[in-house]
Design a protein around this motif. Structure first.
Motif, short mmCIF file in Angstrom:
data_model
loop_
_atom_site.label_atom_id
_atom_site.label_comp_id
_atom_site.label_asym_id
_atom_site.label_seq_id
_atom_site.Cartn_x
_atom_site.Cartn_y
_atom_site.Cartn_z
N ARG A 84 -7.86 3.98 7.20
CA ARG A 84 -6.58 3.43 6.77
C ARG A 84 -6.44 2.01 7.29
O ARG A 84 -6.80 1.72 8.44
CB ARG A 84 -5.44 4.31 7.30
CG ARG A 84 -4.06 3.89 6.81
CD ARG A 84 -2.97 4.82 7.36
NE ARG A 84 -3.09 6.15 6.76
CZ ARG A 84 -3.45 7.22 7.45
NH1 ARG A 84 -3.75 7.12 8.73
NH2 ARG A 84 -3.51 8.39 6.87
N PHE A 85 -5.91 1.13 6.42
CA PHE A 85 -5.68 -0.27 6.79
C PHE A 85 -4.21 -0.52 7.03
O PHE A 85 -3.34 0.25 6.60
CB PHE A 85 -6.16 -1.21 5.67
CG PHE A 85 -7.65 -1.21 5.46
CD1 PHE A 85 -8.52 -1.77 6.39
CD2 PHE A 85 -8.21 -0.65 4.31
CE1 PHE A 85 -9.88 -1.77 6.20
CE2 PHE A 85 -9.57 -0.65 4.11
CZ PHE A 85 -10.41 -1.21 5.06
N ASN A 86 -3.93 -1.65 7.69
CA ASN A 86 -2.55 -2.10 7.80
C ASN A 86 -2.09 -2.67 6.45
O ASN A 86 -2.90 -2.79 5.52
CB ASN A 86 -2.40 -3.12 8.94
CG ASN A 86 -3.26 -4.36 8.72
OD1 ASN A 86 -3.63 -4.70 7.59
ND2 ASN A 86 -3.60 -5.05 9.80
N PRO A 87 -0.81 -2.99 6.27
CA PRO A 87 -0.33 -3.43 4.95
C PRO A 87 -1.11 -4.61 4.37
O PRO A 87 -1.44 -4.61 3.18
CB PRO A 87 1.13 -3.79 5.22
CG PRO A 87 1.53 -2.91 6.36
CD PRO A 87 0.31 -2.79 7.22
N ALA A 88 -1.41 -5.62 5.20
CA ALA A 88 -2.14 -6.78 4.68
C ALA A 88 -3.55 -6.37 4.25
O ALA A 88 -4.02 -6.77 3.17
CB ALA A 88 -2.20 -7.88 5.75
N GLY A 89 -4.22 -5.59 5.07
CA GLY A 89 -5.56 -5.13 4.71
C GLY A 89 -5.54 -4.22 3.51
O GLY A 89 -6.45 -4.25 2.67
N ALA A 90 -4.49 -3.38 3.40
CA ALA A 90 -4.39 -2.47 2.26
C ALA A 90 -4.25 -3.24 0.95
O ALA A 90 -4.86 -2.87 -0.07
CB ALA A 90 -3.19 -1.54 2.46
N ARG A 91 -3.49 -4.29 0.96
CA ARG A 91 -3.31 -5.09 -0.26
C ARG A 91 -4.62 -5.75 -0.67
O ARG A 91 -5.02 -5.69 -1.84
CB ARG A 91 -2.23 -6.14 -0.03
CG ARG A 91 -1.92 -6.97 -1.27
CD ARG A 91 -0.76 -7.92 -1.02
NE ARG A 91 -1.04 -8.86 0.06
CZ ARG A 91 -0.51 -8.77 1.27
NH1 ARG A 91 0.31 -7.77 1.56
NH2 ARG A 91 -0.80 -9.65 2.21
N LYS A 92 -5.33 -6.34 0.30
CA LYS A 92 -6.61 -6.99 -0.02
C LYS A 92 -7.65 -5.98 -0.47
O LYS A 92 -8.40 -6.21 -1.43
CB LYS A 92 -7.12 -7.76 1.21
CG LYS A 92 -6.28 -8.96 1.58
CD LYS A 92 -6.89 -9.75 2.74
CE LYS A 92 -6.79 -8.98 4.03
NZ LYS A 92 -7.27 -9.78 5.20
#
Length: 553
Positions: A301-309
């Motif tokens: 799981r990524f943080n929000p910024a990583g999830a978007r990218k």
């Protein structure tokens, strides 16, 4: 007894010769150590005239394993660190928030508007606009629960969901907290070990102590401050696009790409893009799980910024592989099966449960998962280590000479035979320590000194029994035969009990205590071998040549 078959004689002397050959490099410690270091440096960085000269300093056809010197003998740094495992709970909840938010947004007509509110550390609290929809909100969020993948948490889920009024609360279950603590310590151990190994230190000792502490001992390093700075270094974890695969590490990757080796598949290299899609700084969680077919896998799981990218990248590259790169090594290169939105994904492959757990650890090895507080730190200078070596050498030599004199004075020629076996015994101990790559500490030297005294116990029992048989007017051959036969039970009983004690010390002890137990156990095995086989063979060979009518023991 006095007719030992040739094959058995050959086997006994073969074992002796092999173990003594393994001990030989320790007589030329510095030369062999430079030889081994040069080989490792050439493998990593290529050849230089100095490294080639160091390699040539020791013949390649001879064994090159050494008994590694511990912290108290070589000098170095010692740290006792406490991992703040509770820090991970808050990160886990931060990682859950996007998934919970998206699930509740799909039920906006029932639960109303949603908003995250400030809660206790490690607790995710969400206020819903329609309190009457709490039951539906709890049902939706509970569908996000995952089963815990370990033996102690069988039948439990990873999160506990509750609601009161208009506030929905999500937190880790007790079983998941226990599993998370264990993974956090394992991840910290992996990170520290990779950081320390990267600088080429020799035989560091990195061990878990208790529930949340780690003992780090690194021989040869300058100071505890230097070690703390080294541990604080962050590993590089990146997710990159894969251009292709090649068996040639020197292949031309093209502009903007580079060739990186596979961590698991020897001889396989990946051509990957230099720029990363997301990095390990964006990763908030990675843990073992199961795929849709019930096979072990790894979820992340990524943080929000990583999830978007990550979501944008996977949407445009379905059917293409992407590489998970740790310290310039590709640890996995899965194929993107679908658009991965929400910042979470799953890595599948031919994993066992242990493989998936290890990969999850590696995925988090880019940074310490939790803060580490150092409770103790100590620096041992090389001069103190050399003093310990000299003191241990002196103590062992005094014990050795005293035992040799006692055996010669007490048993004459037979005592000299026992002394020859004792010298062989010491060489065999170092040979076996070199073979298993053991680390010798000051307590280990004490174990060797103790072994010197214990090594002749079996010979004393045998010789005393031979004396008794000679008093009954038996012939020398028969007296020797009965002496060995009737002393055997006492020898086995005495040494088995000591061996059990060494095993208990190793199982329950840590660090120096284990070092003492290892050398003691090896000394017991070699002592019995030398007393029962080597000494007896020497006596038989002497008896066959001289054929004495009488003997004096």
């Amino acid at each position: 007894m006095l007719n030992i078959p040739f094959w058995k004689r050959l086997l006994i002397w073969g074992v002796v010769a092999l173990t003594l050959a393994m001990a030989l490099p320790n007589l030329f410690y510095n030369r062999v150590e430079q030889h081994n270091d040069a080989i490792k440096a050439i493998e990593k960085q290529g050849e230089t005239p100095e490294r080639e000269a160091a390699v040539a300093g020791w013949p390649s056809f001879l064994p090159s394993n050494l008994v590694n010197l511990g912290l108290d003998l070589r000098g170095g740094a010692y740290l006792l660190g406490e991992v703040q495992v509770q820090d991970v709970y808050a990160d886990r909840m931060d990682g859950y928030w996007p998934e919970v938010r998206d699930a509740l947004r799909a039920e906006r007509d029932t639960v109303g508007a949603i908003r995250r509110v400030e809660g206790a550390p490690g607790v995710l609290e969400i206020r819903i606009g329609n309190p009457e929809g709490m039951e539906r909100a709890l049902e939706v969020v509970r569908k996000l629960q995952r089963p815990i993948l370990n033996l102690t948490g069988v039948g439990s889920n990873d999160i506990v969901v509750s609601g009161q009024g208009d506030v929905l609360t999500v937190q880790l279950s007790d079983a998941e907290k226990q599993a998370t603590d264990d993974r956090t310590i394992r991840q910290t151990l992996e990170i520290v070990r990779r950081r320390v190994d990267e600088v080429g230190t020799r035989e560091p000792s990195i061990q878990r102590q208790g529930e949340d502490r780690i003992v780090i001992q690194v021989p040869g390093i300058g100071s505890a401050d230097e070690l703390k700075a080294l541990i604080g270094t962050t590993a590089q974890l990146t997710f990159r696009g894969v251009v292709g695969r090649t068996p040639d590490p020197q292949a031309d990757p093209g502009v903007g790409n580079e060739v990186l080796p596979s961590m698991d598949d020897q001889g396989v290299y990946y051509i990957v893009e230099r720029g990363s899609v997301v990095s390990g700084e964006d990763l908030t969680d990675a843990q073992p799980s199961f795929d849709q077919n019930g096979r072990p896998a790894v979820s992340f799981r990524f943080n929000p910024a990583g999830a978007r990218k990550f979501g944008d990248y996977t949407a445009g590259h379905i059917g293409e592989p992407f590489a998970i790169v740790l310290d310039n090594e590709v640890i996995s290169a899965p194929v993107i099966q679908d658009h991965i939105a929400g910042g979470s994904g799953i890595i599948t492959g031919s994993f066992t449960i242990e493989d998936s757990t290890q990969l999850a650890v590696l995925l988090r090895a880019g940074a310490l998962p939790a803060k580490m507080t150092f409770l103790q730190e100590r620096t041992i200078g090389p001069e103190l280590g050399q003093d310990s070596i000299d003191a241990g050498r002196t103590a062992t030599a005094v014990a050795f000479v005293a035992v040799l004199f006692f055996m010669w004075a007490s048993y004459g020629l037979f005592g000299l035979f026992a002394n020859v076996a004792l010298v062989i015994n010491i060489g065999m101990i170092f040979g076996l320590l070199s073979l298993i790559g053991a680390t010798l500490t000051l307590p280990g030297i004490a174990g060797i000194a103790l072994t010197v005294g214990m090594a002749v116990d079996a010979n004393v029992l045998i010789f005393e029994r031979i004396r008794e048989e000679l008093r009954t007017a038996r012939g020398p051959a028969r007296a020797i035969e009965i002496g060995y036969e009737k002393a055997m039970s006492a020898i086995i009983d005495a040494n088995i009990t000591t061996l059990i004690t060494a095993g208990i010390l190793y199982a329950l002890g840590t660090g120096p205590v284990r070092g003492f137990a290892v050398t003691l156990a090896i000394g017991i095995v070699t002592s019995v071998f030398c007393a029962v086989y080597v000494t007896r063979l020497i006596i038989v060979m002497w008896f066959e040549r001289r054929r004495p009518k009488t003997i004096e023991v």
